[in-house]
Design an enzyme around this catalytic site. Structure first.
Site, PDB file in Angstrom:
ATOM      1  N   LYS A 168       1.168  -1.437  -0.397  1.00 37.27           N
ATOM      2  CA  LYS A 168      -0.061  -0.725   0.159  1.00 37.27           C
ATOM      3  C   LYS A 168       0.527   0.720   0.621  1.00 37.27           C
ATOM      4  O   LYS A 168       0.158   2.491  -0.914  1.00 37.27           O
ATOM      5  CB  LYS A 168      -0.928  -0.101   1.025  1.00 37.27           C
ATOM      6  CG  LYS A 168      -1.605   1.466   1.590  1.00 37.27           C
ATOM      7  CD  LYS A 168      -2.885   1.327   2.923  1.00 37.27           C
ATOM      8  CE  LYS A 168      -1.813   1.993   3.838  1.00 37.27           C
ATOM      9  NZ  LYS A 168      -1.286   3.133   4.079  1.00 37.27           N
ATOM     10  N   ASN A 169       1.884   0.972   0.741  1.00 35.26           N
ATOM     11  CA  ASN A 169       2.537   2.603   1.124  1.00 35.26           C
ATOM     12  C   ASN A 169       3.498   2.731   0.434  1.00 35.26           C
ATOM     13  O   ASN A 169       4.308   3.449  -0.129  1.00 35.26           O
ATOM     14  CB  ASN A 169       3.591   2.290   2.139  1.00 35.26           C
ATOM     15  CG  ASN A 169       2.608   2.488   3.683  1.00 35.26           C
ATOM     16  OD1 ASN A 169       1.332   2.958   3.641  1.00 35.26           O
ATOM     17  ND2 ASN A 169       2.958   2.907   5.046  1.00 35.26           N
ATOM     18  N   ARG A 178      -4.295  11.090   4.226  1.00 36.86           N
ATOM     19  CA  ARG A 178      -3.271  12.145   4.210  1.00 36.86           C
ATOM     20  C   ARG A 178      -2.266  12.185   3.340  1.00 36.86           C
ATOM     21  O   ARG A 178      -2.072  13.236   3.077  1.00 36.86           O
ATOM     22  CB  ARG A 178      -2.226  11.863   6.037  1.00 36.86           C
ATOM     23  CG  ARG A 178      -3.273  11.720   6.684  1.00 36.86           C
ATOM     24  CD  ARG A 178      -1.964  11.589   8.080  1.00 36.86           C
ATOM     25  NE  ARG A 178      -0.707  12.593   7.912  1.00 36.86           N
ATOM     26  CZ  ARG A 178      -0.736  13.681   7.984  1.00 36.86           C
ATOM     27  NH1 ARG A 178      -1.757  14.378   8.495  1.00 36.86           N
ATOM     28  NH2 ARG A 178      -0.043  14.686   7.782  1.00 36.86           N
ATOM     29  N   CYS A 220      -4.914  13.441  13.150  1.00 35.20           N
ATOM     30  CA  CYS A 220      -4.675  12.135  12.999  1.00 35.20           C
ATOM     31  C   CYS A 220      -4.633  11.468  13.884  1.00 35.20           C
ATOM     32  O   CYS A 220      -4.135  11.936  15.424  1.00 35.20           O
ATOM     33  CB  CYS A 220      -3.812  12.261  12.138  1.00 35.20           C
ATOM     34  SG  CYS A 220      -3.016  10.396  12.129  1.00 35.20           S
ATOM     35  N   ARG A 246       1.252  14.738  13.430  1.00 34.29           N
ATOM     36  CA  ARG A 246       1.920  14.741  11.980  1.00 34.29           C
ATOM     37  C   ARG A 246       1.306  15.971  11.321  1.00 34.29           C
ATOM     38  O   ARG A 246       0.809  16.158   9.768  1.00 34.29           O
ATOM     39  CB  ARG A 246       0.590  13.765  11.243  1.00 34.29           C
ATOM     40  CG  ARG A 246       1.185  12.274  11.607  1.00 34.29           C
ATOM     41  CD  ARG A 246       0.060  10.871  10.941  1.00 34.29           C
ATOM     42  NE  ARG A 246       0.691  10.585   9.782  1.00 34.29           N
ATOM     43  CZ  ARG A 246       0.209   9.939   9.949  1.00 34.29           C
ATOM     44  NH1 ARG A 246      -0.901   8.660   9.942  1.00 34.29           N
ATOM     45  NH2 ARG A 246       1.217   8.365   8.211  1.00 34.29           N
ATOM     46  N   PRO A 247       2.465  17.129  11.197  1.00 41.41           N
ATOM     47  CA  PRO A 247       2.580  17.948  10.686  1.00 41.41           C
ATOM     48  C   PRO A 247       3.374  17.880   9.204  1.00 41.41           C
ATOM     49  O   PRO A 247       3.419  17.157   8.713  1.00 41.41           O
ATOM     50  CB  PRO A 247       3.474  18.978  11.494  1.00 41.41           C
ATOM     51  CG  PRO A 247       4.376  18.191  11.919  1.00 41.41           C
ATOM     52  CD  PRO A 247       3.648  16.948  12.530  1.00 41.41           C
ATOM     53  N   VAL A 248       3.255  18.818   8.516  1.00 36.52           N
ATOM     54  CA  VAL A 248       3.733  19.482   7.106  1.00 36.52           C
ATOM     55  C   VAL A 248       4.840  20.224   7.197  1.00 36.52           C
ATOM     56  O   VAL A 248       5.185  20.147   5.328  1.00 36.52           O
ATOM     57  CB  VAL A 248       2.428  19.439   5.846  1.00 36.52           C
ATOM     58  CG1 VAL A 248       1.997  17.968   5.739  1.00 36.52           C
ATOM     59  CG2 VAL A 248       1.991  20.346   6.197  1.00 36.52           C
ATOM     60  N   ASP A 249       5.502  20.556   7.229  1.00 35.89           N
ATOM     61  CA  ASP A 249       6.334  21.808   7.602  1.00 35.89           C
ATOM     62  C   ASP A 249       7.869  21.388   6.468  1.00 35.89           C
ATOM     63  O   ASP A 249       8.336  21.746   5.697  1.00 35.89           O
ATOM     64  CB  ASP A 249       6.992  22.175   9.157  1.00 35.89           C
ATOM     65  CG  ASP A 249       7.137  21.065  10.036  1.00 35.89           C
ATOM     66  OD1 ASP A 249       6.640  19.978   9.751  1.00 35.89           O
ATOM     67  OD2 ASP A 249       8.834  20.416  10.612  1.00 35.89           O
ATOM     68  N   LYS A 263      14.298  16.215  10.359  1.00 39.10           N
ATOM     69  CA  LYS A 263      13.530  14.940  10.945  1.00 39.10           C
ATOM     70  C   LYS A 263      13.345  14.092   9.442  1.00 39.10           C
ATOM     71  O   LYS A 263      12.971  14.041   7.795  1.00 39.10           O
ATOM     72  CB  LYS A 263      12.338  15.157  11.359  1.00 39.10           C
ATOM     73  CG  LYS A 263      11.542  13.773  12.276  1.00 39.10           C
ATOM     74  CD  LYS A 263      10.795  15.000  13.003  1.00 39.10           C
ATOM     75  CE  LYS A 263      10.402  13.541  13.636  1.00 39.10           C
ATOM     76  NZ  LYS A 263       8.600  13.939  15.077  1.00 39.10           N
ATOM     77  N   SER A 296      11.392  12.204   7.074  1.00 39.09           N
ATOM     78  CA  SER A 296       9.888  11.451   6.773  1.00 39.09           C
ATOM     79  C   SER A 296       9.815  10.424   5.669  1.00 39.09           C
ATOM     80  O   SER A 296      10.402  11.150   4.368  1.00 39.09           O
ATOM     81  CB  SER A 296       9.676  13.097   6.539  1.00 39.09           C
ATOM     82  OG  SER A 296       8.585  12.685   6.078  1.00 39.09           O
ATOM     83  N   ASP A 345       4.716   0.578  12.168  1.00 35.65           N
ATOM     84  CA  ASP A 345       3.810   0.074  11.481  1.00 35.65           C
ATOM     85  C   ASP A 345       3.293  -1.454  11.909  1.00 35.65           C
ATOM     86  O   ASP A 345       2.318  -2.039  11.297  1.00 35.65           O
ATOM     87  CB  ASP A 345       3.335   0.107   9.566  1.00 35.65           C
ATOM     88  CG  ASP A 345       3.423   1.351   8.938  1.00 35.65           C
ATOM     89  OD1 ASP A 345       3.061   2.674   9.936  1.00 35.65           O
ATOM     90  OD2 ASP A 345       3.208   1.959   8.319  1.00 35.65           O
ATOM     91  N   ILE A 404       8.025   7.105  16.258  1.00 35.33           N
ATOM     92  CA  ILE A 404       7.634   8.081  15.409  1.00 35.33           C
ATOM     93  C   ILE A 404       6.838   9.350  15.229  1.00 35.33           C
ATOM     94  O   ILE A 404       6.541   9.995  15.614  1.00 35.33           O
ATOM     95  CB  ILE A 404       7.417   6.503  13.854  1.00 35.33           C
ATOM     96  CG1 ILE A 404       9.030   5.892  14.192  1.00 35.33           C
ATOM     97  CG2 ILE A 404       7.427   7.176  12.555  1.00 35.33           C
ATOM     98  CD1 ILE A 404       9.315   6.834  13.431  1.00 35.33           C
ATOM     99  N   ARG A 422      -8.997  -0.189   4.500  1.00 32.75           N
ATOM    100  CA  ARG A 422      -7.421   1.004   4.575  1.00 32.75           C
ATOM    101  C   ARG A 422      -6.537  -0.035   3.683  1.00 32.75           C
ATOM    102  O   ARG A 422      -6.299   0.545   2.719  1.00 32.75           O
ATOM    103  CB  ARG A 422      -7.576   1.434   5.226  1.00 32.75           C
ATOM    104  CG  ARG A 422      -8.676   2.586   5.354  1.00 32.75           C
ATOM    105  CD  ARG A 422      -7.847   3.706   5.698  1.00 32.75           C
ATOM    106  NE  ARG A 422      -6.825   4.320   5.853  1.00 32.75           N
ATOM    107  CZ  ARG A 422      -5.842   4.181   6.895  1.00 32.75           C
ATOM    108  NH1 ARG A 422      -5.695   4.851   7.778  1.00 32.75           N
ATOM    109  NH2 ARG A 422      -4.610   5.114   6.266  1.00 32.75           N
TER     110      ARG A 422
END
Ligand code: UD1
Length: 429
Positions: free
Chosen positions: A22-23, A102, A126, A131-134, A171, A173, A316, A338, A408
């Site tokens: 999936k990922n 997301r 979430c 879970r920021p998007v910076d 970090k 990601s 996960d 994480i 999912r």
């Protein structure tokens, strides 16, 4: 809402076909936005997240068609899907769609790279953490994008196109590495991404982008160099096997005992988890086209694990490993580094009789002789499957509610386990 009922106590024996990851599938689908040619993906798993992203890409104007088969009786044959983004009709990804998944925020990279503009809703909260998007925003700025946050949207533009740059991620990601790598393929000049994620799915995406004509070096290491090209072409790419699904079923067998061959996968994809599963008392043997998993005859050993970016123990698989440890013959310490809120399964496992105490990001799991079936609630994708693993050995019936979380990310879970002897059924409605 569907539920899953499990009557615990059966060993697992037989064969489980492992689906495409999936990922990897999600970023690969998003990569179709980078070209006006057709991108064909093989071994695409049949999952709610894939259907969801198909709708989101459709909103941007991506056409898709499906060939191939769904999971058949004898093998896990994924589908082949053709994506064509010749006409991008909309560069906006609205809140209603992004808030549901997301990863759809990741369209920001390819849209900026090819269309020089994108307006993408911030994903919002979430279940497993903030879970920021910076990192995405800073990284895209380092490639020349101008980005403002307006009314919950990232409004991005790159007049004249993105330009290569050097960016060190503060970090590791996975998502930001996917997005910046995709964006850099069409930027002018060279991009260097430092402290990049090294997950196998990053390598899979890089392989696909390379087949599309991108120039990428170092994917799978922490420094990735991308030489921008003027345009990408279509390609045909086979999605790599799902290492999280692989680890999940290996842990299920370690829990129940028995002898199961996981086909279409390999243990190299999950070095730390394979080590932990072996230490817990399962034997993993590479066989042609898969891994054979057996229990070594003894009980389940207590093993401490700490989640980390790849090649560390995957977050996960943390919930599933905790489920396994609830039946160990000792005390295991499980540390989550994480996500700050990824212990929601603890209270649900406790309903089955598990003894777990939490202190910040550390769970202390004291093995018990027996778990007892109960109704439980799936809280997120991986947490939900940990309840299934516990239910496989719990005495009596375990009823897992909110199964949509499982759908999912786990293709036909009850069918795969049922064919190996588990007493498991889906109750619709
Ligand atoms: C991906 C996986 C998810 C997995 C996670 C970690 C997909 C579709 N999802 O999620 O299953 O659990 O990797 O292996 O592949 N962070 C920031 N700022 C950012 C981006 C991330 O602080 O801009 C933080 C996150 O909050 C988290 C950490 O970085 O604490 C790692 O997150 P990241 O690797 O980005 O996870 P995802 O890519 O969302």
């Amino acid at each position: 809402m569907d539920r899953i009922r499990i009557r615990g106590g059966n060993e697992l024996n037989g064969t489980i076909p492992i689906s495409g990851a999936k990922n990897a599938t999600l970023p690969l689908m998003i990569a179709s936005l980078l070209t006006d040619d057709t991108l064909t993906l093989e071994n695409v798993p049949h999952l709610a997240d894939v259907e969801g992203l198909t709708r989101i890409l459709g909103n941007h104007g991506v056409d898709f068609s499906v060939t191939g088969k769904r999971l058949r009786q004898e093998a896990g044959l994924g589908r082949t899907i053709h994506f064509n983004a010749r006409n991008i009709v909309d560069t906006t990804a609205p809140y209603e769609l992004v808030s549901k998944m997301r990863a759809s925020f990741w369209v920001i990279g390819p849209l900026l790279a090819r269309m020089h503009q994108a307006k993408v809703s911030l994903p919002g909260g979430c279940a497993i953490g903030t879970r920021p998007v910076d990192i995405f925003i800073d990284g895209l700025r380092a490639l020349g994008a101008e980005i403002d946050i307006e009314a919950g949207y990232a409004v991005a533009s790159a007049k004249g196109g993105l330009v290569g740059g050097r960016y060190k991620m503060p970090k590791v990601s996975v998502g930001a590495t996917h997005v910046l790598m995709m964006a850099a393929t069409l930027a002018k000049g060279e991009t260097v991404l430092e402290n990049a994620a090294r997950e196998p799915e990053i390598i899979d995406l890089a392989n696909c982008l390379t087949a599309m004509g991108a120039k990428i070096d170092g994917a799978g290491t922490s420094t990735i160099r991308i030489d921008g090209v003027a345009a990408l072409s279509g390609a045909r790419h086979r999605v790599l096997p799902d290492r999280i699904e692989t680890g999940t079923y290996a842990m299920a067998v370690a829990m129940t005992g028995g002898d199961v061959t996981l086909t279409g996968t390999h243990a190299d994809l999950l070095p730390a988890a394979a080590r932990a599963i072996s230490e817990a008392g399962a034997i993993l043997t590479p066989v042609e086209n898969g891994i054979r998993v057996q229990r070594n005859g003894g009980g389940i050993n207590a093993v401490d694990v700490t989640t980390d970016p790849y090649p560390g123990f995957p977050t996960d698989l943390q919930a599933q490993f905790m489920a396994l440890m609830t039946k160990s013959n000792g005390i295991a310490t499980i540390t989550e580094t994480i996500f700050e809120n990824r212990f929601m399964h603890v209270q649900e496992l406790a309903r089955l009789g598990a003894k777990i105490s939490l202190s910040g990001q550390v769970a202390r799991v004291e093995g018990v002789k027996a778990l007892k079936g109960a109704p439980v609630m799936a809280t997120d994708l991986r947490a939900s499957v940990s309840l299934v693993i516990a239910g496989l050995v719990a005495e009596g019936d375990t009823l897992v509610n909110r199964v949509y979380h499982l759908d999912r990310g786990f293709e036909r879970l009850e069918e795969k386990l049922g064919r190996c002897g588990a007493e498991i059924e889906r109750i619709s409605g």
